[in-house]
Design an enzyme around this catalytic site. Sequence first.
Site, PDB file in Angstrom:
ATOM      1  N   ASP A   1      -4.752 -11.817 -12.869  1.00  0.00           N
ATOM      2  CA  ASP A   1      -3.521 -12.597 -12.759  1.00  0.00           C
ATOM      3  C   ASP A   1      -2.690 -12.512 -14.030  1.00  0.00           C
ATOM      4  O   ASP A   1      -1.510 -12.882 -14.034  1.00  0.00           O
ATOM      5  CB  ASP A   1      -3.849 -14.068 -12.462  1.00  0.00           C
TER       6      ASP A   1
ATOM      7  N   LYS B   1      -5.322 -12.469   0.609  1.00  0.00           N
ATOM      8  CA  LYS B   1      -5.748 -11.584  -0.472  1.00  0.00           C
ATOM      9  C   LYS B   1      -7.022 -10.823  -0.099  1.00  0.00           C
ATOM     10  O   LYS B   1      -7.139  -9.617  -0.362  1.00  0.00           O
ATOM     11  CB  LYS B   1      -5.954 -12.396  -1.755  1.00  0.00           C
TER      12      LYS B   1
ATOM     13  N   GLN C   1      -7.852 -19.479  -7.489  1.00  0.00           N
ATOM     14  CA  GLN C   1      -6.673 -19.890  -6.739  1.00  0.00           C
ATOM     15  C   GLN C   1      -6.174 -21.248  -7.230  1.00  0.00           C
ATOM     16  O   GLN C   1      -6.934 -22.220  -7.296  1.00  0.00           O
ATOM     17  CB  GLN C   1      -7.002 -19.966  -5.236  1.00  0.00           C
TER      18      GLN C   1
END
Length: 285
Positions: free
Chosen positions: A119, A52, A96
């Site tokens: 997200d 990422k 994460q």
Amino acid sequence: MSDIIDGRAMARALSDRTAADVERLKADGIDPTLAVVLVGADPASDIYVRRKISECRRVGMGSIERRMAADCGEQALLAMIDTLNGDPAVHGILVQLPLPAGIDAARVLDRIAPAKDVDGFHPVNVGRLSTGSEGLVPCTPLGIMMLLDSVIDDYRGLNVVVIGKSNIVGKPVAMLLLEREATVTVTHIETINLPDIARAADVIVAAAGAPHLVRGYWVKPGAVVIDVGISRVVDHDGNSRIVGDCATHELDHARAVTPVPGGVGPMTIACLLSNTVLAAQRSIA
């Protein structure tokens, strides 16, 4: 022979558009920046975080990496998120997953400011998605819709079967499809006669995490199949390989399918970067 929906090519095109948006924002004095928080030293999570961060650099986006020890404690992690929430230079925050035992993932995700929740997991963004109002959409469902849009012009009246009811994929993609006026059935591990239900579908979104669950006889001729699953299996010779939820080699009669790897996966990261740019744009609106 079914068409292969090339997720890698579509992800590259989306990232190119994101890079152009980043350049325009920088010209206006805004440097879109994603903060990624990693707790512990899980090898798979470390790979995902590095990927990422690398993609952020590729599109010219700023990135901040915050690594915390596995035993840092929930309060320390929440304090870190509060700091990032209050930093105007940070436009997107990603924690994460999975988190170490003892840390409540739901509480942590709820702490991220909805405007920076790239997200799309915060209850505010989930609520906005369910009501069809503006919010940040979870990355994998957003990518799935882009893949479907490449082969479907009109969803009205289409029969869609979603296999898997997770909060990350199954439920949000079902809501996105409902907004397009598709007729959606969400199935799960307790669903009875799943093959018969799937066989009636014009579109199947398989997100069960079960290798080769969807067989050829589950899919009617001309159906579109999106394979979200990704599992590592070992064959009879001891060689490991990555497979999806669908037995793709049995789906020649489908209209179009996504490969694994190279289908949904690349779109997820590309949509994460796109969401970060969207969050940056909204921060100055």
